[in-house]
Design a protein around this motif. Sequence first.
Motif, PDB file in Angstrom:
ATOM      1  N   UNK A   8       0.854  -1.182   0.000  1.00  0.00           N
ATOM      2  CA  UNK A   8       0.000   0.000   0.000  1.00  0.00           C
ATOM      3  C   UNK A   8       0.886   1.225   0.000  1.00  0.00           C
ATOM      4  N   UNK A   9       0.607   2.149  -0.895  1.00  0.00           N
ATOM      5  CA  UNK A   9       1.409   3.365  -0.977  1.00  0.00           C
ATOM      6  C   UNK A   9       0.499   4.566  -0.804  1.00  0.00           C
ATOM      7  N   UNK A  10       0.947   5.521  -0.040  1.00  0.00           N
ATOM      8  CA  UNK A  10       0.166   6.745   0.119  1.00  0.00           C
ATOM      9  C   UNK A  10       0.968   7.949  -0.342  1.00  0.00           C
ATOM     10  N   UNK A  11       1.912   7.725  -1.242  1.00  0.00           N
ATOM     11  CA  UNK A  11       2.725   8.802  -1.798  1.00  0.00           C
ATOM     12  C   UNK A  11       1.811   9.848  -2.415  1.00  0.00           C
ATOM     13  N   UNK A  12       1.980  11.105  -2.038  1.00  0.00           N
ATOM     14  CA  UNK A  12       1.080  12.153  -2.502  1.00  0.00           C
ATOM     15  C   UNK A  12       1.303  12.515  -3.959  1.00  0.00           C
ATOM     16  N   UNK A  13       2.399  12.065  -4.561  1.00  0.00           N
ATOM     17  CA  UNK A  13       2.661  12.392  -5.962  1.00  0.00           C
ATOM     18  C   UNK A  13       1.966  11.441  -6.928  1.00  0.00           C
ATOM     19  N   UNK A  14       1.322  10.418  -6.415  1.00  0.00           N
ATOM     20  CA  UNK A  14       0.607   9.470  -7.273  1.00  0.00           C
ATOM     21  C   UNK A  14      -0.645   9.001  -6.568  1.00  0.00           C
ATOM     22  N   UNK A  15      -1.596   8.460  -7.330  1.00  0.00           N
ATOM     23  CA  UNK A  15      -2.791   7.930  -6.689  1.00  0.00           C
ATOM     24  C   UNK A  15      -2.409   6.780  -5.752  1.00  0.00           C
ATOM     25  N   UNK A  16      -3.250   6.541  -4.762  1.00  0.00           N
ATOM     26  CA  UNK A  16      -2.980   5.420  -3.874  1.00  0.00           C
ATOM     27  C   UNK A  16      -2.956   4.144  -4.709  1.00  0.00           C
ATOM     28  N   UNK A  17      -1.982   3.292  -4.468  1.00  0.00           N
ATOM     29  CA  UNK A  17      -1.860   2.070  -5.251  1.00  0.00           C
ATOM     30  C   UNK A  17      -1.958   0.850  -4.360  1.00  0.00           C
ATOM     31  N   UNK A  18      -2.429  -0.207  -4.933  1.00  0.00           N
ATOM     32  CA  UNK A  18      -2.464  -1.488  -4.247  1.00  0.00           C
ATOM     33  C   UNK A  18      -1.792  -2.500  -5.159  1.00  0.00           C
ATOM     34  N   UNK A  19      -0.491  -2.653  -4.997  1.00  0.00           N
ATOM     35  CA  UNK A  19       0.275  -3.622  -5.771  1.00  0.00           C
ATOM     36  C   UNK A  19       0.266  -4.948  -5.026  1.00  0.00           C
ATOM     37  N   UNK A  20       0.584  -6.023  -5.740  1.00  0.00           N
ATOM     38  CA  UNK A  20       0.593  -7.333  -5.095  1.00  0.00           C
ATOM     39  C   UNK A  20       1.702  -8.186  -5.687  1.00  0.00           C
ATOM     40  N   UNK A  21       2.490  -8.813  -4.799  1.00  0.00           N
ATOM     41  CA  UNK A  21       3.627  -9.625  -5.221  1.00  0.00           C
ATOM     42  C   UNK A  21       3.573 -10.953  -4.484  1.00  0.00           C
ATOM     43  N   UNK A  22       3.889 -12.037  -5.197  1.00  0.00           N
ATOM     44  CA  UNK A  22       3.847 -13.350  -4.554  1.00  0.00           C
ATOM     45  C   UNK A  22       4.851 -14.290  -5.200  1.00  0.00           C
ATOM     46  N   UNK A  23       5.466 -15.109  -4.355  1.00  0.00           N
ATOM     47  CA  UNK A  23       6.252 -16.268  -4.763  1.00  0.00           C
ATOM     48  C   UNK A  23       5.517 -17.436  -4.102  1.00  0.00           C
ATOM     49  N   UNK A  24       5.070 -18.395  -4.897  1.00  0.00           N
ATOM     50  CA  UNK A  24       4.238 -19.441  -4.325  1.00  0.00           C
ATOM     51  C   UNK A  24       4.469 -20.784  -5.001  1.00  0.00           C
ATOM     52  N   UNK A  25       4.275 -21.838  -4.235  1.00  0.00           N
ATOM     53  CA  UNK A  25       4.337 -23.203  -4.744  1.00  0.00           C
ATOM     54  C   UNK A  25       3.005 -23.572  -5.406  1.00  0.00           C
ATOM     55  N   UNK A  26       1.938 -22.893  -5.005  1.00  0.00           N
ATOM     56  CA  UNK A  26       0.582 -23.192  -5.501  1.00  0.00           C
ATOM     57  C   UNK A  26       0.394 -22.695  -6.932  1.00  0.00           C
ATOM     58  N   UNK A  27      -0.496 -23.324  -7.686  1.00  0.00           N
ATOM     59  CA  UNK A  27      -0.790 -22.847  -9.045  1.00  0.00           C
ATOM     60  C   UNK A  27      -1.229 -21.385  -9.040  1.00  0.00           C
ATOM     61  N   UNK A  28      -0.871 -20.682 -10.116  1.00  0.00           N
ATOM     62  CA  UNK A  28      -1.222 -19.269 -10.255  1.00  0.00           C
ATOM     63  C   UNK A  28      -2.596 -19.133 -10.905  1.00  0.00           C
ATOM     64  N   UNK A  29      -3.276 -18.039 -10.577  1.00  0.00           N
ATOM     65  CA  UNK A  29      -4.625 -17.799 -11.073  1.00  0.00           C
ATOM     66  C   UNK A  29      -4.681 -16.532 -11.917  1.00  0.00           C
ATOM     67  N   UNK A  30      -5.019 -16.690 -13.195  1.00  0.00           N
ATOM     68  CA  UNK A  30      -5.216 -15.534 -14.064  1.00  0.00           C
ATOM     69  C   UNK A  30      -6.310 -14.624 -13.516  1.00  0.00           C
ATOM     70  N   UNK A  31      -7.388 -15.224 -13.038  1.00  0.00           N
ATOM     71  CA  UNK A  31      -8.504 -14.444 -12.522  1.00  0.00           C
ATOM     72  C   UNK A  31      -8.099 -13.600 -11.322  1.00  0.00           C
ATOM     73  N   UNK A  32      -7.320 -14.187 -10.415  1.00  0.00           N
ATOM     74  CA  UNK A  32      -6.880 -13.447  -9.228  1.00  0.00           C
ATOM     75  C   UNK A  32      -5.971 -12.283  -9.612  1.00  0.00           C
ATOM     76  N   UNK A  33      -5.018 -12.539 -10.485  1.00  0.00           N
ATOM     77  CA  UNK A  33      -4.072 -11.498 -10.882  1.00  0.00           C
ATOM     78  C   UNK A  33      -4.801 -10.369 -11.609  1.00  0.00           C
TER      79      UNK A  33
END
Length: 165
Positions: A8-33
């Motif tokens: 979560x970023x609250x930098x005033x020079x850009x809109x609030x962002x919600x980025x997401x990063x993962x390293x996982x053993x489980x299968x990846x989901x196109x729908x989730x991403x």
Amino acid sequence: MNSVTPILSSDSTQPQTLDHFAITFAPLSLEEVYARADDSANGAIVVMSGMVRNQTDGQPVIALEYQAYEPMAIQVFKQIAAEIRQTWTDVTRVVIHHRTGKLTVGEISVLVAVGCPHRSEAFAACKYAIGTLKHNAPIWKKEHWADGSTSWVSIGACEQSPESC
């Protein structure tokens, strides 16, 4: 060995962002991403799905095995997102998920999604993200060949022929 890191970023020079990063053993989901990259300000979401293909340089491949140094890989993902925002300031979301373990032909090994108001920036930022990830993230891949042999793909090999990695 699963790591999921919402940023979560609250930098005033850009809109609030919600980025997401993962390293996982489980299968990846196109729908989730895709859902994590979605934002009402987006005019485009570009998703890159890296998959295990059945050959490399004409040699039959039956599987790939990925290993990662998770803490550093997540930091690299965060750095990629920060660099994206320096170049493409309208980007709303950056999502990077990578698998570890042994994957068979057809399985998704990496998903990168970038949400942005405009498609050209979304495409460029997504291309930058996957290219930078392949060169900078401490993620290693072992190819399992049809003849039973295996070989590790080095980062140097990706630098010499990035389209084959």
